[in-house]
Design an enzyme around this catalytic site. Structure first.
Site, mmCIF file in Angstrom:
data_model
loop_
_atom_site.group_PDB
_atom_site.id
_atom_site.type_symbol
_atom_site.label_atom_id
_atom_site.label_comp_id
_atom_site.label_asym_id
_atom_site.label_seq_id
_atom_site.Cartn_x
_atom_site.Cartn_y
_atom_site.Cartn_z
ATOM 1 N N GLY A 1 29.924 -12.952 32.191
ATOM 2 C CA GLY A 1 30.469 -12.626 30.882
ATOM 3 C C GLY A 1 29.369 -12.334 29.877
ATOM 4 O O GLY A 1 28.378 -11.681 30.199
ATOM 5 N N GLY A 2 29.540 -12.880 28.671
ATOM 6 C CA GLY A 2 28.587 -12.633 27.600
ATOM 7 C C GLY A 2 27.159 -12.988 27.992
ATOM 8 O O GLY A 2 26.208 -12.351 27.542
ATOM 9 N N GLY B 1 12.701 22.302 33.185
ATOM 10 C CA GLY B 1 12.766 21.235 32.195
ATOM 11 C C GLY B 1 12.087 19.964 32.687
ATOM 12 O O GLY B 1 11.544 19.190 31.889
ATOM 13 N N ALA B 2 12.130 19.759 33.998
ATOM 14 C CA ALA B 2 11.525 18.544 34.550
ATOM 15 C C ALA B 2 10.007 18.566 34.373
ATOM 16 O O ALA B 2 9.377 17.527 34.171
ATOM 17 C CB ALA B 2 11.892 18.384 36.018
#
Lengths: 140, 515
Positions: free
Chosen positions: B171-172, B405-406
């Site tokens: 959980g948290g 772009g790489a």
């Protein structure tokens, strides 16, 4: 959804299961009915995988988009073209052995077996274009 | 009570505290292959160096009979000590005390040592082993988590934060690991998830085991939530110590300096055999080992997004952060996970003044519908952002492909790399020769009497003209073309030259990295 059909070929009777899976791809599964078929039930029609685990299991045809239940699927990590298939159905492989070569992204990429085992199905042939996630071979 | 009685009473009390939740619970903990909080601390810290803080703290909650369950220490051991002689703060949850559950005081103790870590500029390590929020304490427990998350954020980029999952973390509780710099998990005993198997089954009907859902393997290979996993707790402690050896104490302290026993002028002819001819792949890690001191690296995320390798190493005895494309996996292309992994590593290095060395051999961003739908554009942009933003020394060695772009994303000159070297084998272009020839020479090929031969010729022409490092070098995008065997020499010299680098950025509150 699994649908069953009975088909007679040259006097041999086959029970064919047709399963509809997602994306409209159909998976064929061919298996001779042991009881109904006449004595020396050779399977002429489809190439039933020789080394497929337990013939009763849903065995996949030689070239298809499925793998037998329980077999580990080796799928394409990226889209590309199959340059070479190194293994055959029934080949014994060790983890790390090359099973096929995928030409993609300007490279010849070795696709290796993720585990020791026997090749249950070879799902692609050289020249085939594959998408990321397509099954290349399966290992039982 | 006499003075001596009081001292004896204190000793008794401390002895009892040492036992946490008692002998029985300790035995159960051991049966699971887990150590207690204090045992873990003793193994992690230099012998006898750990000093506990908040020893007698306990919960003030009396709802639901909490006063009967409450225990001194409130389920967490906090304090400070040294690891290999360097100061470190730690909080170790004690599963033997109320299942290590987190209530108000438990959280307060953790926040307290985090505060001290910030004030003194020392790394903070959390050893997590907790059943989760202490339900009896209600919103107080939630508030406790919130306070820790805020401290994690305040400490981010100030002192290194390492969280180790050594039991349940549900959980948290799992957001504090996510907010820290590095997350380690112990195999089989550690699980981390937001909603557990029972909740998932109740809501979706899906059956899944704890390990399938949030075990070490899943988080180090698939989700990328954890950076490394270890077979057992002992190996995990060794891993923490090794990682710490590369990190500075804080963002203003210098990097730890070790004696360099590996010659800076060592040439590595082995590299010639390492790089295959043609289109085959190779293991870039073997190349990294040739370049760094004593072939010693510590990988971050070794099992996640393996198409890019991120690791710490040393050159001339000082830490560097290495980012390298891995041609052996997915041809070394950049995809969503690889971009996320590399970008976060680059930002850590920049936060803590660790120079960046990249080895570029990248065919491009991974094409495909899934990648596009899942947002490769915004994820890929993280890497561009991270390299552009970084002001640490940035050195790039282009060893092979550097396309599209790489190429730009991989620490190019355009994003502010201080030094870019290329090997003579480098291919730098917008796209591969095959595809490019088809477009540029379409008419020539179509009109030719022998289109196959013409296409071949044109591919060669394009390769000669464009796909080599000399074009990029002629334009100043590559500083020099070097013999691969001399890579270590060149990189070491560049790092030395850049050690006094200082680069200013426009004044701003903070940037807005695409997330």
């Amino acid at each position: 959804m699994m649908k069953k059909f009975l088909i007679s070929v040259n006097g041999n009777q086959y029970e064919v299961e047709v399963e509809e899976v997602g994306n409209g791809q159909s998976v064929q599964s061919v298996q001779p009915i042991r009881v109904a078929a006449p004595a020396p039930a050779a399977a002429p029609a489809a190439k039933a995988p020789a080394a497929a685990p337990a013939p009763e299991a849903k065995a996949a045809p030689a070239v298809s988009k499925s793998a037998p239940a329980g077999a580990e699927k080796v799928s394409a990590p990226m889209p590309g073209t199959i340059l070479k298939v190194v293994v055959d159905q029934g080949s014994v492989v060790k983890r790390g052995d090359v099973v096929c070569i995928l030409e993609a992204m300007k490279m010849e990429n070795e696709i290796v077996a993720p585990k020791d085992g026997t090749i249950a199905t070879v799902n692609v042939q050289p020249g085939a274009s594959v998408n990321a996630g397509d099954i290349l071979v399966s290992i039982a | 009570m006499t003075f001596v009685d009081k001292i004896n009473d204190l000793q008794d009390k401390k002895q009892k505290l040492e036992l946490g939740g008692g002998k029985e619970r300790i035995a159960t903990q051991h049966e699971k292959g887990k150590l207690t909080a204090r045992e873990r601390i003793n193994k992690l810290f230099d012998e006898g160096s750990f000093v506990e803080v908040g020893t007698f703290a306990e919960t003030s909650c009396i709802d639901f009979d909490m006063q009967k369950k409450k225990a001194p220490g409130d389920g967490v051991v906090t304090g400070y000590g040294t690891i290999n002689g360097r100061p470190v703060f730690a909080a170790a949850q004690d599963f033997t005390v109320i299942a290590g559950s987190l209530g108000g005081m438990h959280a307060k103790k953790i926040v307290n040592v985090m505060n001290m870590a910030a004030k003194t500029g020392a790394p903070f390590i959390a050893l997590n082993d907790s059943g989760g929020a202490r339900i009896e304490e209600g919103v107080e427990a939630l508030g406790g988590y919130g306070d820790i998350f805020k401290m994690n954020t305040m400490l981010s980029g100030v002192v290194p934060q390492i969280t180790v999952i050594m039991g349940p973390c549900a959980g948290g509780a799992s957001y504090s690991p996510a907010l820290s710099d590095f997350v380690f998990m112990v195999e089989n005993t550690a699980q981390m998830f937001i909603t557990g198997p029972s909740v998932i089954q109740a809501i979706t009907g899906e059956e899944v085991t704890m390990d399938e859902l949030g075990g070490a393997k899943i988080h180090t290979t698939k989700s990328g939530n954890a950076h490394r996993s270890f077979e057992n707790e002992d190996q995990c402690f060794d891993g923490i110590k090794k990682l710490l050896s590369f990190l500075p104490d804080n963002n203003l302290a210098g990097l730890p300096q070790y004696e360099c026993t590996d010659s800076l002028n060592r040439t590595a002819e082995a590299i010639y055999d390492l790089i295959p001819e043609g289109k085959s792949g190779y293991d870039v890690k073997s190349l990294i080992l040739q370049i760094v001191d004593n072939a010693d690296i510590f990988e971050i995320h070794p099992d996640f997004a393996q198409n890019v390798v991120t690791c710490f190493a040393r050159i001339n005895g000082k830490t560097v952060g290495i980012v390298a494309n891995q041609p052996n996996v997915k041809a070394g292309c950049l995809d969503i996970d690889a971009s996320d992994k590399a970008a976060r590593f680059v930002r850590f290095c920049d936060s803590f003044n660790v120079p960046l060395v990249t080895l570029t051999d990248v065919p491009g961003y991974l094409p495909g519908k899934d990648q596009e739908y899942d947002g490769i554009i915004r994820h890929g942009a993280k890497l561009l952002y991270a390299f552009s933003e970084a002001t640490v020394p940035k050195i790039n060695v282009i060893t092979g492909k550097a396309y599209g772009g790489a190429y730009i994303a991989m620490n190019s000159k355009h994003l502010g790399a201080d030094i870019v070297y290329a090997w003579p084998s480098a291919e730098i272009a917008v796209m591969g020769p095959d595809g490019a020839a088809n477009i540029i020479f379409r008419k020539d090929i179509k009109d030719s009497s022998d289109p196959v031969q013409t296409r071949k010729d044109k591919i060669q022409e394009y390769t000669d003209k464009v796909t080599n490092p000399y074009v990029a070098a002629s334009k100043g995008f590559v500083d020099d073309i070097i013999d691969p065997a001399q890579t270590r020499q060149y990189v070491a010299a560049a790092l030395e030259m850049l050690s006094s680098k200082s680069e200013a950025r426009p004044k701003k509150k903070h940037g807005n990295i695409p997330l």
